[in-house]
Design an enzyme around this catalytic site. Sequence first.
Site, PDB file in Angstrom:
ATOM      1  N   ASP A  22       1.911 -72.968 -51.507  1.00 19.24           N
ATOM      2  CA  ASP A  22       3.164 -73.299 -52.183  1.00 19.24           C
ATOM      3  C   ASP A  22       2.911 -74.208 -53.390  1.00 19.24           C
ATOM      4  OD1 ASP A  22       5.874 -73.321 -52.604  1.00 19.24           O
ATOM      5  OD2 ASP A  22       6.349 -74.682 -50.956  1.00 19.24           O
ATOM      6  N   HIS A  39       1.234 -68.692 -60.724  1.00 17.29           N
ATOM      7  CA  HIS A  39       0.738 -67.724 -59.732  1.00 17.29           C
ATOM      8  C   HIS A  39      -0.669 -67.252 -60.107  1.00 17.29           C
ATOM      9  CE1 HIS A  39       4.470 -67.841 -57.675  1.00 17.29           C
ATOM     10  NE2 HIS A  39       5.174 -67.216 -58.594  1.00 17.29           N
ATOM     11  N   LEU A 133     -15.802 -63.351 -42.341  1.00 20.74           N
ATOM     12  CA  LEU A 133     -14.467 -63.966 -42.429  1.00 20.74           C
ATOM     13  C   LEU A 133     -13.450 -62.833 -42.377  1.00 20.74           C
ATOM     14  CD1 LEU A 133     -12.664 -66.565 -43.144  1.00 20.74           C
ATOM     15  CD2 LEU A 133     -12.693 -65.672 -45.469  1.00 20.74           C
TER      16      LEU A 133
HETATM   17  C1  FPP Z   1       4.762 -70.170 -53.637  1.00 19.67           C
HETATM   18  O1  FPP Z   1       4.889 -70.934 -54.803  1.00 19.67           O
HETATM   19  C2  FPP Z   1       3.833 -69.101 -53.873  1.00 19.67           C
HETATM   20  C3  FPP Z   1       4.142 -67.774 -53.814  1.00 19.67           C
HETATM   21  C4  FPP Z   1       5.476 -67.268 -53.474  1.00 19.67           C
HETATM   22  C5  FPP Z   1       3.146 -66.762 -54.087  1.00 19.67           C
HETATM   23  C6  FPP Z   1       1.747 -67.109 -53.711  1.00 19.67           C
HETATM   24  C7  FPP Z   1       0.850 -66.199 -54.436  1.00 19.67           C
HETATM   25  C8  FPP Z   1      -0.346 -66.503 -54.955  1.00 19.67           C
HETATM   26  C9  FPP Z   1      -1.047 -67.782 -54.797  1.00 19.67           C
HETATM   27  C10 FPP Z   1      -1.080 -65.546 -55.802  1.00 19.67           C
HETATM   28  C11 FPP Z   1      -1.065 -64.169 -55.342  1.00 19.67           C
HETATM   29  C12 FPP Z   1      -2.029 -63.895 -54.265  1.00 19.67           C
HETATM   30  C13 FPP Z   1      -2.250 -62.643 -53.923  1.00 19.67           C
HETATM   31  C14 FPP Z   1      -3.164 -62.264 -52.812  1.00 19.67           C
HETATM   32  C15 FPP Z   1      -1.592 -61.612 -54.679  1.00 19.67           C
HETATM   33  P1  FPP Z   1       6.320 -71.058 -55.479  1.00 19.67           P
HETATM   34  O2  FPP Z   1       6.447 -70.003 -56.498  1.00 19.67           O
HETATM   35  O3  FPP Z   1       7.394 -71.017 -54.423  1.00 19.67           O
HETATM   36  O4  FPP Z   1       6.199 -72.467 -56.103  1.00 19.67           O
HETATM   37  P2  FPP Z   1       7.390 -73.523 -56.310  1.00 19.67           P
HETATM   38  O5  FPP Z   1       7.924 -73.841 -54.943  1.00 19.67           O
HETATM   39  O6  FPP Z   1       6.696 -74.665 -56.949  1.00 19.67           O
HETATM   40  O7  FPP Z   1       8.393 -72.857 -57.201  1.00 19.67           O
END
Ligand code: FPP
Length: 242
Positions: A22, A39, A133
């Site tokens: 997150d 991201h 893994l």
């Molecule tokens: C949460 O941060 C993160 C996500 C919803 C996506 C996580 C994805 C990745 C790390 C990259 C993609 C990985 C793969 C395998 C495709 P948020 O957007 O909710 O952050 P915020 O709470 O700060 O807005």
Amino acid sequence: MTDPVNLESLTKIPTHVAIIMDGNGRWANARGLPRLAGHRAGTENLRRVIRACVEFGVRYMTIYAFSTENWSRPKDEVDGLLMLMENVIDNELEELNGEGVQIRHIGHMDGFAPGLRAKVEHSIELTKNNDRLILCLAFNYGGRDEIVCAIRNMIREGIPADDVTQELVSQYMFTAGVPDPDLIIRTSGELRISNFLIWQGAYAEWYVTPTYWPDFDREELYKALQAYAQRDRRFGRVSSEP
Ligand code: FPP
């Protein structure tokens, strides 16, 4: 500079680490960048953390990359996340396979474009005999949805009510055959479960850090594992000793 990581100090290593990655959006926002840049940085970081898990001897890793609820984000963000998933496979599969990483998917593949679906299926097939893994990608995953699917499948197969045990339910989850997570890490400080592994995480230890996911590096993972090593897991008993 001396390496702050001292593997010998880790008296126990979690077999299965699950991560809620997150804070990508806030990481980007703090830098005046679009959310997708967060991201992208999160995806780069994922490469590092996978390698660190291999180095530290973690055997199973589950990452929450896209929830069933994430479809309601703006379309360009959803499209961007789907594209990143595809990029990860295109750019990392060969190396991950060479390093002995087995790729699994938990969640639903419907909703994926046929091209992405074919790539995910190919990654699973290509790496199925690797065992250094086991990397479970939770993409289009929701814990409640998973439980509903398990119940439906048990009913469809005519399982008698009295035969339904906790072990059997576990076998009907997307994670069948994967041990429950020992440690769930959530970055960016939020204190909620967000529909992640709600069945499997019943006795997981939690580690929450204010660090945003793109900055959660090898040393941060080491700190999480150090914290885990200090925990006394009692599983409802008065002592962790059998
Ligand atoms: C949460 O941060 C993160 C996500 C919803 C996506 C996580 C994805 C990745 C790390 C990259 C993609 C990985 C793969 C395998 C495709 P948020 O957007 O909710 O952050 P915020 O709470 O700060 O807005």
